[in-house]
Scaffold this motif. Structure first.
Motif, PDB file in Angstrom:
ATOM      1  N   ARG A   1      17.797  11.114 -26.197  1.00 52.04           N
ATOM      2  CA  ARG A   1      16.902  12.260 -26.057  1.00 52.04           C
ATOM      3  C   ARG A   1      15.584  11.937 -26.734  1.00 52.04           C
ATOM      4  O   ARG A   1      15.470  10.946 -27.453  1.00 52.04           O
ATOM      5  CB  ARG A   1      17.521  13.497 -26.695  1.00 52.04           C
ATOM      6  CG  ARG A   1      17.798  13.317 -28.186  1.00 52.04           C
ATOM      7  CD  ARG A   1      18.430  14.554 -28.798  1.00 52.04           C
ATOM      8  NE  ARG A   1      18.868  14.317 -30.141  1.00 52.04           N
ATOM      9  CZ  ARG A   1      18.087  14.217 -31.217  1.00 52.04           C
ATOM     10  NH1 ARG A   1      16.779  14.325 -31.085  1.00 52.04           N
ATOM     11  NH2 ARG A   1      18.581  14.017 -32.417  1.00 52.04           N
ATOM     12  N   ILE A   2      14.620  12.776 -26.535  1.00 51.12           N
ATOM     13  CA  ILE A   2      13.337  12.631 -27.213  1.00 51.12           C
ATOM     14  C   ILE A   2      13.568  12.917 -28.691  1.00 51.12           C
ATOM     15  O   ILE A   2      14.242  13.890 -29.058  1.00 51.12           O
ATOM     16  CB  ILE A   2      12.290  13.598 -26.618  1.00 51.12           C
ATOM     17  CG1 ILE A   2      12.001  13.201 -25.173  1.00 51.12           C
ATOM     18  CG2 ILE A   2      11.024  13.607 -27.452  1.00 51.12           C
ATOM     19  CD1 ILE A   2      11.087  14.150 -24.440  1.00 51.12           C
ATOM     20  N   ALA A   3      13.026  12.074 -29.535  1.00 49.67           N
ATOM     21  CA  ALA A   3      13.237  12.205 -30.976  1.00 49.67           C
ATOM     22  C   ALA A   3      12.532  13.432 -31.537  1.00 49.67           C
ATOM     23  O   ALA A   3      11.475  13.844 -31.049  1.00 49.67           O
ATOM     24  CB  ALA A   3      12.730  10.960 -31.690  1.00 49.67           C
ATOM     25  N   ASP A   4      13.143  14.008 -32.565  1.00 45.58           N
ATOM     26  CA  ASP A   4      12.518  15.112 -33.285  1.00 45.58           C
ATOM     27  C   ASP A   4      11.383  14.559 -34.138  1.00 45.58           C
ATOM     28  O   ASP A   4      11.206  13.351 -34.278  1.00 45.58           O
ATOM     29  CB  ASP A   4      13.551  15.797 -34.199  1.00 45.58           C
ATOM     30  CG  ASP A   4      14.675  16.459 -33.415  1.00 45.58           C
ATOM     31  OD1 ASP A   4      14.411  16.943 -32.297  1.00 45.58           O
ATOM     32  OD2 ASP A   4      15.816  16.478 -33.917  1.00 45.58           O
ATOM     33  N   GLU A   5      10.632  15.451 -34.734  1.00 44.84           N
ATOM     34  CA  GLU A   5       9.588  15.034 -35.675  1.00 44.84           C
ATOM     35  C   GLU A   5      10.233  14.261 -36.817  1.00 44.84           C
ATOM     36  O   GLU A   5      11.368  14.540 -37.213  1.00 44.84           O
ATOM     37  CB  GLU A   5       8.861  16.259 -36.234  1.00 44.84           C
ATOM     38  CG  GLU A   5       8.028  16.997 -35.216  1.00 44.84           C
ATOM     39  CD  GLU A   5       6.809  16.218 -34.775  1.00 44.84           C
ATOM     40  OE1 GLU A   5       6.184  15.528 -35.604  1.00 44.84           O
ATOM     41  OE2 GLU A   5       6.489  16.286 -33.578  1.00 44.84           O
ATOM     42  N   LEU A   6       9.496  13.284 -37.361  1.00 42.77           N
ATOM     43  CA  LEU A   6      10.013  12.524 -38.498  1.00 42.77           C
ATOM     44  C   LEU A   6      10.097  13.412 -39.722  1.00 42.77           C
ATOM     45  O   LEU A   6       9.222  14.253 -39.962  1.00 42.77           O
ATOM     46  CB  LEU A   6       9.102  11.334 -38.803  1.00 42.77           C
ATOM     47  CG  LEU A   6       9.000  10.249 -37.740  1.00 42.77           C
ATOM     48  CD1 LEU A   6       7.968   9.212 -38.158  1.00 42.77           C
ATOM     49  CD2 LEU A   6      10.345   9.608 -37.499  1.00 42.77           C
ATOM     50  N   SER A   7      11.143  13.203 -40.503  1.00 44.10           N
ATOM     51  CA  SER A   7      11.272  13.926 -41.767  1.00 44.10           C
ATOM     52  C   SER A   7      10.317  13.306 -42.787  1.00 44.10           C
ATOM     53  O   SER A   7       9.780  12.212 -42.575  1.00 44.10           O
ATOM     54  CB  SER A   7      12.708  13.831 -42.292  1.00 44.10           C
ATOM     55  OG  SER A   7      12.981  12.494 -42.706  1.00 44.10           O
ATOM     56  N   ALA A   8      10.112  13.991 -43.902  1.00 43.82           N
ATOM     57  CA  ALA A   8       9.247  13.471 -44.964  1.00 43.82           C
ATOM     58  C   ALA A   8       9.774  12.121 -45.456  1.00 43.82           C
ATOM     59  O   ALA A   8       8.999  11.189 -45.699  1.00 43.82           O
ATOM     60  CB  ALA A   8       9.161  14.472 -46.115  1.00 43.82           C
ATOM     61  N   LEU A   9      11.083  11.982 -45.586  1.00 44.77           N
ATOM     62  CA  LEU A   9      11.696  10.732 -46.034  1.00 44.77           C
ATOM     63  C   LEU A   9      11.417   9.605 -45.033  1.00 44.77           C
ATOM     64  O   LEU A   9      11.061   8.487 -45.430  1.00 44.77           O
ATOM     65  CB  LEU A   9      13.202  10.928 -46.219  1.00 44.77           C
ATOM     66  CG  LEU A   9      13.994   9.718 -46.694  1.00 44.77           C
ATOM     67  CD1 LEU A   9      13.528   9.271 -48.076  1.00 44.77           C
ATOM     68  CD2 LEU A   9      15.472  10.039 -46.706  1.00 44.77           C
TER      69      LEU A   9
ATOM     70  N   ASN B   1       7.703   8.620 -45.164  1.00 43.81           N
ATOM     71  CA  ASN B   1       7.460   7.854 -46.376  1.00 43.81           C
ATOM     72  C   ASN B   1       7.969   6.419 -46.224  1.00 43.81           C
ATOM     73  O   ASN B   1       7.278   5.468 -46.598  1.00 43.81           O
ATOM     74  CB  ASN B   1       8.127   8.534 -47.584  1.00 43.81           C
ATOM     75  CG  ASN B   1       7.768   7.840 -48.878  1.00 43.81           C
ATOM     76  OD1 ASN B   1       6.601   7.555 -49.131  1.00 43.81           O
ATOM     77  ND2 ASN B   1       8.766   7.582 -49.695  1.00 43.81           N
ATOM     78  N   ALA B   2       9.168   6.246 -45.648  1.00 42.05           N
ATOM     79  CA  ALA B   2       9.750   4.911 -45.472  1.00 42.05           C
ATOM     80  C   ALA B   2       8.900   4.059 -44.548  1.00 42.05           C
ATOM     81  O   ALA B   2       8.836   2.831 -44.685  1.00 42.05           O
ATOM     82  CB  ALA B   2      11.171   5.037 -44.918  1.00 42.05           C
ATOM     83  N   LEU B   3       8.212   4.690 -43.579  1.00 44.19           N
ATOM     84  CA  LEU B   3       7.350   3.977 -42.658  1.00 44.19           C
ATOM     85  C   LEU B   3       5.907   3.855 -43.150  1.00 44.19           C
ATOM     86  O   LEU B   3       5.057   3.289 -42.472  1.00 44.19           O
ATOM     87  CB  LEU B   3       7.367   4.668 -41.285  1.00 44.19           C
ATOM     88  CG  LEU B   3       8.712   4.648 -40.559  1.00 44.19           C
ATOM     89  CD1 LEU B   3       8.675   5.567 -39.350  1.00 44.19           C
ATOM     90  CD2 LEU B   3       9.072   3.220 -40.153  1.00 44.19           C
ATOM     91  N   GLY B   4       5.655   4.399 -44.321  1.00 49.51           N
ATOM     92  CA  GLY B   4       4.305   4.333 -44.891  1.00 49.51           C
ATOM     93  C   GLY B   4       3.313   5.236 -44.167  1.00 49.51           C
ATOM     94  O   GLY B   4       2.123   4.950 -44.153  1.00 49.51           O
ATOM     95  N   LEU B   5       3.804   6.324 -43.587  1.00 53.17           N
ATOM     96  CA  LEU B   5       2.937   7.264 -42.889  1.00 53.17           C
ATOM     97  C   LEU B   5       2.597   8.452 -43.783  1.00 53.17           C
ATOM     98  O   LEU B   5       3.353   8.792 -44.658  1.00 53.17           O
ATOM     99  CB  LEU B   5       3.649   7.760 -41.614  1.00 53.17           C
ATOM    100  CG  LEU B   5       4.034   6.694 -40.606  1.00 53.17           C
ATOM    101  CD1 LEU B   5       4.865   7.304 -39.490  1.00 53.17           C
ATOM    102  CD2 LEU B   5       2.804   6.015 -40.045  1.00 53.17           C
ATOM    103  N   PRO B   6       1.460   9.085 -43.507  1.00 55.36           N
ATOM    104  CA  PRO B   6       1.079  10.259 -44.328  1.00 55.36           C
ATOM    105  C   PRO B   6       1.987  11.454 -44.067  1.00 55.36           C
ATOM    106  O   PRO B   6       2.632  11.588 -43.090  1.00 55.36           O
ATOM    107  CB  PRO B   6      -0.357  10.570 -43.866  1.00 55.36           C
ATOM    108  CG  PRO B   6      -0.551   9.833 -42.582  1.00 55.36           C
ATOM    109  CD  PRO B   6       0.476   8.751 -42.528  1.00 55.36           C
TER     110      PRO B   6
END
Length: 64
Positions: free
Chosen positions: A48-56, A59-64
Motif C-alpha cells: 500500500r502507499i506508505a503513511d507519513e514518516l514518524s518522528a523517529l 530522524n533516522a533518515l536525517g530529515l527535518p
C-alpha cells in the motif's frame, strides 16, 4: 510491468545472472538469479502507499 536488470560489469556478471522486478500498481515480486543456478524469489503481498514518516523515522533518515 516488468523490469529486468542484467549486470554489465564482468566481475558482477560472473556471479549475478539477473534481477527482475515486476508488479501491477505496486511492486509485487523480486527475483534474483545467480549464475550458479540459485534463485531467490520474493513475493510481496498487501502492499500500500506508505503513511507519513514518524518522528523517529525522519530522524533516522536525517530529515527535518
Amino acid at each position: 510491468w516488468t523490469l529486468r536488470f542484467t549486470p554489465k560489469q564482468e566481475r558482477v556478471a560472473r556471479m549475478l545472472g539477473s534481477i527482475e522486478l515486476s508488479g501491477g500498481e505496486f511492486l509485487g515480486r523480486i527475483r534474483i538469479q545467480m549464475q550458479d543456478g540459485a534463485v531467490t524469489d520474493i513475493q510481496l503481498e498487501q502492499t500500500r502507499i506508505a503513511d507519513e514518516l514518524s518522528a523517529l523515522e525522519r530522524n533516522a533518515l536525517g530529515l527535518p
